[in-house]
Design a protein around this motif. Structure first.
Motif, PDB file in Angstrom:
ATOM      1  N   LYS A 166       0.839  -1.195   0.000  1.00 35.26           N
ATOM      2  CA  LYS A 166       0.000   0.000   0.000  1.00 35.26           C
ATOM      3  C   LYS A 166       0.872   1.243   0.000  1.00 35.26           C
ATOM      4  O   LYS A 166       1.923   1.277   0.639  1.00 35.26           O
ATOM      5  N   HIS A 167       0.394   2.261  -0.702  1.00 37.62           N
ATOM      6  CA  HIS A 167       1.031   3.563  -0.596  1.00 37.62           C
ATOM      7  C   HIS A 167       0.713   4.111   0.798  1.00 37.62           C
ATOM      8  O   HIS A 167      -0.306   3.757   1.407  1.00 37.62           O
ATOM      9  N   PHE A 168       1.586   4.988   1.296  1.00 38.05           N
ATOM     10  CA  PHE A 168       1.376   5.559   2.627  1.00 38.05           C
ATOM     11  C   PHE A 168      -0.041   6.090   2.790  1.00 38.05           C
ATOM     12  O   PHE A 168      -0.671   5.893   3.829  1.00 38.05           O
ATOM     13  N   SER A 169      -0.561   6.761   1.759  1.00 40.24           N
ATOM     14  CA  SER A 169      -1.891   7.375   1.836  1.00 40.24           C
ATOM     15  C   SER A 169      -3.005   6.350   2.010  1.00 40.24           C
ATOM     16  O   SER A 169      -4.120   6.710   2.393  1.00 40.24           O
TER      17      SER A 169
ATOM     18  N   THR B  76      -4.055   3.543  10.344  1.00 43.27           N
ATOM     19  CA  THR B  76      -3.162   3.873  11.460  1.00 43.27           C
ATOM     20  C   THR B  76      -2.641   2.603  12.124  1.00 43.27           C
ATOM     21  O   THR B  76      -1.481   2.553  12.548  1.00 43.27           O
ATOM     22  N   THR B  77      -3.446   1.571  12.193  1.00 41.16           N
ATOM     23  CA  THR B  77      -3.003   0.302  12.779  1.00 41.16           C
ATOM     24  C   THR B  77      -1.899  -0.327  11.941  1.00 41.16           C
ATOM     25  O   THR B  77      -0.901  -0.823  12.478  1.00 41.16           O
TER      26      THR B  77
ATOM     27  N   ARG C 198       1.954  -1.010  13.115  1.00 43.76           N
ATOM     28  CA  ARG C 198       2.578  -2.343  13.047  1.00 43.76           C
ATOM     29  C   ARG C 198       3.927  -2.282  12.341  1.00 43.76           C
ATOM     30  O   ARG C 198       4.905  -2.878  12.807  1.00 43.76           O
ATOM     31  N   LEU C 199       3.996  -1.581  11.227  1.00 40.53           N
ATOM     32  CA  LEU C 199       5.267  -1.547  10.498  1.00 40.53           C
ATOM     33  C   LEU C 199       6.307  -0.726  11.236  1.00 40.53           C
ATOM     34  O   LEU C 199       7.482  -1.091  11.263  1.00 40.53           O
ATOM     35  N   LEU C 200       5.909   0.367  11.879  1.00 43.22           N
ATOM     36  CA  LEU C 200       6.872   1.139  12.664  1.00 43.22           C
ATOM     37  C   LEU C 200       7.369   0.355  13.872  1.00 43.22           C
ATOM     38  O   LEU C 200       8.556   0.417  14.214  1.00 43.22           O
TER      39      LEU C 200
END
Length: 147
Positions: free
Chosen positions: A6-9, A13-14, A18-20
């Motif tokens: 997915k693009h950031f946009s 938020t979940t 998770r990725l952060l």
């Protein structure tokens, strides 16, 4: 394995949390490297990750475009290592790039100890080893995305 990109946009938020969480766990905590993990590149990047059958987040990379195509922040969550998921992740990243951003070279800043790993995907060194956040890195390029 389920592949999601997915693009950031498009991220929820979940998903971003998770990725952060995974990136900080690997690159800041595990590698004992205090640096600014969250950056502006996230805002323009496509975020590709793998989930197992139960929906657990197991591997991640981000893809972004500047003068050339780049991908980075490549990781496999600690509990899922030694299962070939790093290979699967890079294959999925390269497949996505070939489909969506073809005919451009791909340049990565790889940790130097992973040079042989990336070489198996056609990447060749294009720089000397340098320190980034006190970790030896090397720039590598794959020109075979040009077809």
């Amino acid at each position: 394995m389920k592949v999601i990109c997915k693009h950031f946009s498009e991220l929820t938020t979940t998903e971003y949390h998770r990725l952060l969480t995974a990136r900080v766990a690997v690159f800041v905590v595990e590698q004992e490297c205090p640096y600014q993990e969250v950056d502006r590149t996230d805002l323009e990047a496509w975020h590709l990750w793998l989930e197992d059958e139960e929906g657990h987040f197991v591997a991640y990379a981000r893809i972004y475009q500047e003068a050339t195509i780049h991908f980075g922040r490549v990781l496999v969550v600690k509990e899922y290592r030694k299962q070939g998921l790093g290979n699967l992740l890079v294959e999925e990243v390269l497949t996505w790039i070939h489909r969506h951003l073809p005919k451009q070279p791909i340049v990565i800043g790889a940790q130097a100890h992973l040079q042989a790993f990336y070489a198996q995907f056609g990447f060749e060194p294009v720089s000397e080893t340098y320190l980034e956040d006190d970790i030896p890195h090397i720039d590598m390029e794959k020109k075979t995305n040009l077809s």
